[in-house]
Each structure stands twice: as C-alpha cells, then as structure tokens.
Write a protein that holds these residues in place. Structure first.
Motif, mmCIF file in Angstrom:
data_model
loop_
_atom_site.group_PDB
_atom_site.id
_atom_site.type_symbol
_atom_site.label_atom_id
_atom_site.label_comp_id
_atom_site.label_asym_id
_atom_site.label_seq_id
_atom_site.Cartn_x
_atom_site.Cartn_y
_atom_site.Cartn_z
ATOM 1 N N GLY A 492 0.818 -1.215 0.000
ATOM 2 C CA GLY A 492 0.000 0.000 0.000
ATOM 3 C C GLY A 492 0.845 1.255 0.000
ATOM 4 N N GLN A 493 1.950 1.210 0.738
ATOM 5 C CA GLN A 493 2.856 2.355 0.796
ATOM 6 C C GLN A 493 3.486 2.634 -0.566
ATOM 7 O OE1 GLN A 493 5.364 1.731 4.292
ATOM 8 N NE2 GLN A 493 6.259 3.733 3.999
ATOM 9 N N LEU A 494 3.957 1.597 -1.243
ATOM 10 C CA LEU A 494 4.553 1.757 -2.573
ATOM 11 C C LEU A 494 3.552 2.391 -3.533
ATOM 12 C CD1 LEU A 494 6.594 -1.538 -3.100
ATOM 13 C CD2 LEU A 494 7.510 0.782 -3.194
ATOM 14 N N GLU A 495 2.326 1.879 -3.554
ATOM 15 C CA GLU A 495 1.300 2.419 -4.441
ATOM 16 C C GLU A 495 0.945 3.856 -4.048
ATOM 17 O OE1 GLU A 495 -2.148 -0.023 -4.923
ATOM 18 O OE2 GLU A 495 -0.985 -1.873 -4.977
ATOM 19 N N PHE A 496 0.825 4.098 -2.743
ATOM 20 C CA PHE A 496 0.413 5.423 -2.260
ATOM 21 C C PHE A 496 1.436 6.487 -2.612
ATOM 22 C CE2 PHE A 496 0.491 8.599 1.190
ATOM 23 C CZ PHE A 496 -0.782 9.142 1.028
ATOM 24 N N PHE A 497 2.698 6.251 -2.278
ATOM 25 C CA PHE A 497 3.719 7.266 -2.532
ATOM 26 C C PHE A 497 3.970 7.448 -4.027
ATOM 27 C CE2 PHE A 497 5.196 6.327 1.941
ATOM 28 C CZ PHE A 497 4.796 7.556 2.442
ATOM 29 N N ASN A 498 3.831 6.386 -4.812
ATOM 30 C CA ASN A 498 3.995 6.518 -6.256
ATOM 31 C C ASN A 498 2.854 7.332 -6.860
ATOM 32 O OD1 ASN A 498 3.451 5.280 -9.219
ATOM 33 N ND2 ASN A 498 5.636 5.244 -8.757
ATOM 34 N N ALA A 499 1.634 7.115 -6.358
ATOM 35 C CA ALA A 499 0.474 7.823 -6.907
ATOM 36 C C ALA A 499 0.384 9.260 -6.432
ATOM 37 C CB ALA A 499 -0.811 7.073 -6.535
ATOM 38 N N GLN A 500 0.862 9.550 -5.217
ATOM 39 C CA GLN A 500 0.652 10.855 -4.612
ATOM 40 C C GLN A 500 1.827 11.813 -4.764
ATOM 41 O OE1 GLN A 500 -2.359 11.853 -3.330
ATOM 42 N NE2 GLN A 500 -2.985 9.889 -4.188
ATOM 43 N N THR A 501 2.911 11.369 -5.390
ATOM 44 C CA THR A 501 4.016 12.287 -5.665
ATOM 45 C C THR A 501 3.879 12.848 -7.079
ATOM 46 O OG1 THR A 501 5.337 10.329 -6.237
ATOM 47 C CG2 THR A 501 5.724 11.326 -4.080
ATOM 48 N N PRO A 502 4.342 14.068 -7.315
ATOM 49 C CA PRO A 502 4.301 14.638 -8.664
ATOM 50 C C PRO A 502 5.093 13.791 -9.658
ATOM 51 C CG PRO A 502 4.775 16.330 -7.024
ATOM 52 C CD PRO A 502 4.871 15.016 -6.315
ATOM 53 N N ASP A 503 4.810 13.977 -10.942
ATOM 54 C CA ASP A 503 5.425 13.135 -11.975
ATOM 55 C C ASP A 503 6.942 13.212 -11.978
ATOM 56 O OD1 ASP A 503 3.005 12.193 -12.797
ATOM 57 O OD2 ASP A 503 2.762 13.631 -14.432
ATOM 58 N N GLY A 504 7.507 14.348 -11.590
ATOM 59 C CA GLY A 504 8.965 14.483 -11.601
ATOM 60 C C GLY A 504 9.646 13.966 -10.357
ATOM 61 N N LEU A 505 8.862 13.358 -9.433
ATOM 62 C CA LEU A 505 9.431 12.900 -8.154
ATOM 63 C C LEU A 505 9.005 11.473 -7.824
ATOM 64 C CD1 LEU A 505 8.839 16.146 -6.058
ATOM 65 C CD2 LEU A 505 11.051 15.253 -6.771
ATOM 66 N N LYS A 506 8.767 10.646 -8.836
ATOM 67 C CA LYS A 506 8.285 9.293 -8.598
ATOM 68 C C LYS A 506 9.307 8.440 -7.843
ATOM 69 C CE LYS A 506 4.266 9.701 -10.551
ATOM 70 N NZ LYS A 506 3.047 9.716 -9.719
ATOM 71 N N SER A 507 10.578 8.546 -8.190
ATOM 72 C CA SER A 507 11.597 7.775 -7.465
ATOM 73 C C SER A 507 11.696 8.245 -6.024
ATOM 74 C CB SER A 507 12.964 7.908 -8.154
ATOM 75 O OG SER A 507 12.951 7.277 -9.410
ATOM 76 N N PHE A 508 11.513 9.542 -5.811
ATOM 77 C CA PHE A 508 11.513 10.067 -4.452
ATOM 78 C C PHE A 508 10.368 9.464 -3.644
ATOM 79 C CE2 PHE A 508 9.991 13.283 -1.390
ATOM 80 C CZ PHE A 508 11.132 13.390 -0.598
ATOM 81 N N GLY A 509 9.232 9.227 -4.303
ATOM 82 C CA GLY A 509 8.107 8.594 -3.624
ATOM 83 C C GLY A 509 8.462 7.203 -3.135
ATOM 84 N N SER A 510 9.115 6.399 -3.983
ATOM 85 C CA SER A 510 9.557 5.062 -3.565
ATOM 86 C C SER A 510 10.625 5.165 -2.489
ATOM 87 C CB SER A 510 10.096 4.280 -4.769
ATOM 88 O OG SER A 510 9.092 4.071 -5.731
ATOM 89 N N ALA A 511 11.494 6.182 -2.589
ATOM 90 C CA ALA A 511 12.541 6.362 -1.575
ATOM 91 C C ALA A 511 11.943 6.712 -0.219
ATOM 92 C CB ALA A 511 13.516 7.451 -2.018
ATOM 93 N N LEU A 512 10.815 7.437 -0.200
ATOM 94 C CA LEU A 512 10.149 7.733 1.064
ATOM 95 C C LEU A 512 9.745 6.450 1.771
ATOM 96 C CD1 LEU A 512 7.770 10.793 0.471
ATOM 97 C CD2 LEU A 512 9.744 10.671 1.983
ATOM 98 N N CYS A 513 9.236 5.508 0.993
ATOM 99 C CA CYS A 513 8.852 4.210 1.558
ATOM 100 C C CYS A 513 10.061 3.518 2.169
ATOM 101 C CB CYS A 513 8.236 3.337 0.463
ATOM 102 S SG CYS A 513 7.750 1.683 1.020
ATOM 103 N N MET A 514 11.185 3.528 1.467
ATOM 104 C CA MET A 514 12.387 2.855 1.952
ATOM 105 C C MET A 514 13.028 3.621 3.111
ATOM 106 S SD MET A 514 14.141 1.462 -1.525
ATOM 107 C CE MET A 514 15.323 0.541 -0.559
ATOM 108 N N THR A 515 12.945 4.951 3.069
ATOM 109 C CA THR A 515 13.517 5.740 4.153
ATOM 110 C C THR A 515 12.746 5.522 5.449
ATOM 111 O OG1 THR A 515 14.107 7.402 2.503
ATOM 112 C CG2 THR A 515 14.322 8.038 4.786
ATOM 113 N N SER A 516 11.465 5.226 5.329
ATOM 114 C CA SER A 516 10.679 4.853 6.499
ATOM 115 C C SER A 516 11.266 3.613 7.155
ATOM 116 C CB SER A 516 9.227 4.602 6.078
ATOM 117 O OG SER A 516 8.566 3.766 6.978
#
Length: 598
Positions: A492-516
């Motif tokens: 759910g976290q992977l899907e959430f951060f990928n969907a809720q981050t802007p298009d230019g920050l998709k990898s950052f969204g996945s990194a948020l999950c891992m940084t958690s």
C-alpha cells in the motif's frame, strides 16, 4: 466524395499512428516517443521482476544472517550485533534517497539502476573474498560450536567497507527499480493503467520469493559455518541480475529527469517569504499559472488546492511584478507557477503519513534481529533436523505470497462489491491502517511466545542456544502476522507514494517508503539502547542480555505493541486530514513563456 473519403482515410491513419505511441509521455532509449507494441508492458516488466528477485536473493543472502555473522565470526554480543544490523539496514535505505535524487534530477531511472547494481556486485565480491581469506579463521569456524578468532583493524576495515558498499549499491538501486518497473505501463491507457497498480503487488511478491532461497538454502549453509559459499552465491546472483537487466535495455520505456527538485522547493519558500507582507486574494484564481521552461517540465499539471496558504504567496503577482513583467517571469526566486507551489504542498502533505509508518518499520526490523536471536534460544531440532533460526523468515515470505493472492483475488473484489461502485476495494491509506493493526498482533504474538519460552528455559547457560524445550515452530504465527501486515502496509505504501508524488518525483516517492524502513531501523537501535540502559540501571541483566534466559525480551515486544497502537491512533488522524493530489493535463512543451494568467 473522393475528397471526403480521402479526409476520412487520413483521419483514420492519424488515429492509428497516434495509438501506436504511449500516452503518458514515455520515451525509448534514444529519447523518441515510445512505441506501445515494441516497448514496456509485461515483456519489460517480467525482466524487471526477475532482476528484483535475483538482487533480493543476493541482498538477503547477506542481511538475513548478518546478526549471526557478527556474533559468531566477528565476536559481538547480542545487543551490539542487533544494533549494528539495525544501523546497517537503516543505512541501506538512507542511500535510497541518494539514488532517488540522482534518478529524478539528472541520470534517469535506467542509468541509476545500472550504476548502483555495479556497486552492489563489487561490494558482494569484496565481502566474499575478505571472508574467505581473512575473517573465517581458523577454518571451519563461525558455526554454532566453533567461534572465530580475533581480527586485525585492517580486516575489520575491509569487512565494514564491503558491507557498506553493499548498502550503497542496494540502497541506490531499490527505489528506482520499483518505479522503473511501473514506468513500463502507460497509466493513461485503459488496459495498461490497471496493470501498473498490479505491478507493485507482483514486485513485492518477487522481492519476497527472491529472499526465500536466501532464508532457506543459503541460511542453512551459513548457519553451518559455510559463510564464504553463501556470500559467493549472493555475489553470483547479483551479477546475473545485472546482466539480465542490461539485456532488457531495448525493451524499456523511460521518463526524462525533471531537474533538481531541491532548487524548485527552495524557490517556492524564498518567493513566498519575499511576498509575506502582501494582501492575498481569497481563492486561487488570481495566482500565477504559467509553466516556465526549465521548471518541472515533463509531468502533468498539479491543480490548485487549499491549505499551506503561506506558500501561495510564491505564485502571487504583486504590483511591482506587473511593472517589471519580464523580470519577474525570468526570475524563479521571485515568482513561481502555482503548479510548482502545489508540488511542494504535495510533499508536505505526505510527511505526516510517512512519519506514522516509521514505528511500523521498527516492528518489521525485529524479524532480522531479535526474532532470530529468540529462535536461536529455542528448540531448533524437529525429528533430528535442525532448523536455522534465520530460515524461519520463510514463513513471512509464504505469508506474503498467500495474502497478496488473498487480497487481490478475494478481499479487494469483495470490498468493491460492498461499496457498490466500480472503484477498487480498500484505498491505500486504509490498507496501511490495516497493516498497523496486524503489526500489533505480531508483537503480542511474539511476546506471548517469549513468555512460554522463558517458562521452559534453562537460566544457567553460556550461549543459550537450544536451551528452551519450546519448539522454534511456535514462532510461525509472529512471522505470519508480519508477512500479512507487509502486504497491507508496504505494498500500500509503494502504491500510495507513487500515486501521490508529482510526476517528476516518482523515485523520491519510492525512496520515502524505503527511508521509512531506514528510520525504523535507527529508531529500533535507539530504542534497544534506551531499554538496556534503563533496565540495567540497578545492576540487573536487563531486558535483552547476552543470555536471553535471564532477560525479559517479552516486555520489549509488548512495549512495541503499545507504541504501535499509539502510532495507529496518530495515523488515523493524519489519514483523515490528508488531501489527495489533483492532476490536470500534461505540461505543453510548446507553451509560450510570455503567456500567463492573473
């Protein structure tokens, strides 16, 4: 009539040509628009899933038994080993921010994945050689019976250099491979869009299946003292993953990097500060709405939302800006498009949700440290066959596989029918909440098992291995609960951060999950240190001593259950407050710089 037929033919040919390309703006390796039938989809997605499985096998071939390597080969005690594993695992995921930054800003996801996989392979080869040549001495040491000798500073330096190269390589690679795999599916296409959501579930399944071999076969060899062989197999698996990834190069779809996000964020805060004294309008209609070339270019526009009103000042055109029209437009530190402001708002809204996932990661990290030490102090033989304590995490993997199938095939359709709508079942936020509830059950289960382990344990022992008559199989429920919680929380976290981050920050969204996960490991390490300091204050052995039979590991598990319950309450409040990102059409690369709205 002939002219009309010709126009119809031309129109049909145009539609056919337009359908040939992807709709989400992805490109091929040469920067040309990606052709749908010749790129991406499951042909590329399957290669990435296999790559992830092999890379995970390699990583967990090191990580799953690292706590035992530190105690048996390096000679550390249980508390120090658990802390060092938590710090190392945390560092792995901290490096995910480095990989995400390089990917989103400059290199793109393909190049970033390739470079960090090379570093990963080098680290594994270095660890294999240093272990075989210097660390495992005398020969045959490092099993349950024979402890290894002391090591020189040079040998220890090589060991730590190797494992932190592994941390850098795997950390920089992980957030990008998940997003790169999702890039292979066009979310603007009616058939490919749902496949993109499904990919994250299969990605997490591949991750867990890849670690299954590590937790069973490799775990068994390493537990028997054959560390060099286990590390060498891990290195070979990582090398095979790299070759497979490079072999799929012609099939991949790519997105162009969008530039340094840190400068864009700073521009918003600086511009808002400059306009802090101006009188703002009540709505968002009179704010600057122009896509400056060189800003966040390759994604969809983010629509205006209420909240964080102070940041709206960055997009407010003052009378001074109107007088100096061209100068204001050319200076991003004075005036920012509202879409750029909304990009910052999106990240700020994500932070409370992200912070609430850290305690869950504290629970998750116990599986690689204290669960293993607890299992080693239980009866590990079943019908003359010895079960390596680290291999018990196989039940976590099996639980993940079962619950991914259960969720996608049973629970999700059932909830969708209850909602009586065409939408999916549970939202990502709801699934993450369910994951926290199951995590509480996992810690309660682990605490109860530890109570009974202590009841049947011998307090007088040196290393405490196999000193309780309680079978290690009683750990199955706590591993199964962790696996079930992962399906709801991490997928759910992977899907959430990928969907809720802007298009230019998709990898950052996945990194948020891992940084958690990273911060969860660090918090776990700090928590263990605090607990040991307080519990040993009156010259007692503490909750987590070297001899677990003289400690109270059960109290630590119940403490984590209580902390996770409090975290769940905070999470529910944050989830109700959260506002989802609202996206409009893609930025038009041909927009004129001089056009703007006031």
């Amino acid at each position: 009539m002939a002219c009309l037929e010709l126009e119809v033919c031309k129109e049909g040919k145009f539609k056919e040509d337009a359908e040939e390309f992807t709709l989400d703006g992805s490109v091929d390796l040469h920067g040309r628009s990606a052709i749908r039938t010749k790129s991406g989809r499951w042909a590329a997605g399957t290669i990435i899933l296999l790559n992830q499985g092999l890379a995970t096998l390699a990583f967990f071939g090191i990580g799953v038994n690292l706590v035992l390597f530190l105690t048996r080969v390096i000679g550390q005690n249980n508390a120090d080993a658990a802390n060092n594993v938590s710090k190392w695992t945390g560092t792995v995921y901290i490096f995910s921010l480095v990989g995400a930054f390089l990917s989103d800003s400059y290199w793109g996801r393909y190049k970033t994945c390739a470079v960090f996989q090379v570093i990963f392979v080098i680290g594994l080869m270095s660890l294999s050689l240093s272990s075989y040549l210097s660390l495992i001495r005398p020969k045959g040491c490092g099993n349950e019976l024979v402890q290894c000798g002391k090591h020189s500073k040079l040998e220890m330096g090589m060991f730590y250099l190797s494992i932190y190269l592994i941390a850098l390589g795997n950390g920089g690679y992980q957030p990008n491979i998940a997003t790169f795999g999702a890039d292979q599916f066009d979310e603007e296409h009616s058939k490919e869009g749902p496949l993109k959501v499904a990919f994250f579930s299969y990605f997490y399944l591949a991750l867990n299946l890849g670690s299954l071999f590590s937790n069973t076969i490799l775990g068994y060899f390493e537990d028997e003292g054959m560390w060099a062989i286990g590390f060498l197999v891990s290195a070979g698996s990582a090398f095979a993953a790299l070759i497979l990834f490079l072999a799929g190069t012609p099939l991949y779809r790519h997105f162009k990097p969008s530039g340094n996000p840190l400068s864009r964020f700073c521009q918003v805060f600086v511009a808002a500060s400059r306009n802090r004294k101006v009188q703002m309008p009540t709505g968002g209609e009179e704010l600057y709405d122009m896509d400056r070339k060189g800003a966040s270019t390759n994604g969809r526009k983010i629509l205006y939302t209420h909240g964080f009103k102070f940041l709206d000042r960055a997009a407010f055109i003052s009378s001074r800006d109107l007088e100096d029209h061209k100068g204001a437009l050319d200076n991003p530190w004075r005036l920012c498009p509202i879409s750029q402001v909304e990009e910052v708002k999106c990240i700020l809204r994500l932070l409370p949700i992200w912070l609430c996932t850290i305690i869950y990661s504290v629970v998750f990290t116990q599986m690689a440290s204290l669960f293993v030490e607890q299992g080693a102090a239980m009866k590990t033989t079943v019908s003359n066959f010895r079960i390596p304590p680290a291999s018990m995490s196989s039940f976590d993997i099996l639980s993940v596989a079962v619950f991914i199938f259960f969720y996608r095939r049973v629970l999700d359709p059932f909830v969708g029918k209850l909602k009586k709508s065409d939408s999916k079942g549970l939202t990502e936020l709801q699934r993450m909440g369910v994951g926290l509830v199951i995590a509480v059950l996992a810690m309660v289960s682990a605490g109860i098992v530890e109570c009974y382990r202590l009841k049947y344990a011998k307090s007088l022992c040196s290393h405490c291995n196999d000193t309780s008559s309680l079978s290690i199989l009683w750990q199955i429920p706590q591993y199964a609960f962790i696996g079930a919680s992962e399906v709801f929380m991490y997928v759910g976290q992977l899907e959430f951060f990928n969907a809720q981050t802007p298009d230019g920050l998709k990898s950052f969204g996945s990194a948020l999950c891992m940084t958690s996960i990273s911060l969860g490991n660090y918090v776990s390490s700090i928590l263990v240190s605090i607990v040991m300091k307080i519990s040993t204050e009156y010259h007692t052995t503490g909750w987590i001593p070297g001899n677990l039979n003289k400690g109270h590991l059960d109290r630590f598990y119940f403490l984590l259950a209580a902390l996770t319950s409090l975290d769940l309450i905070a999470y529910i409040a944050c989830a109700k407050w959260y506002k989802c990102i609202q996206l409009g059409e893609k930025h038009d690369e041909n927009d004129e710089v001089d056009s703007f709205k006031v």
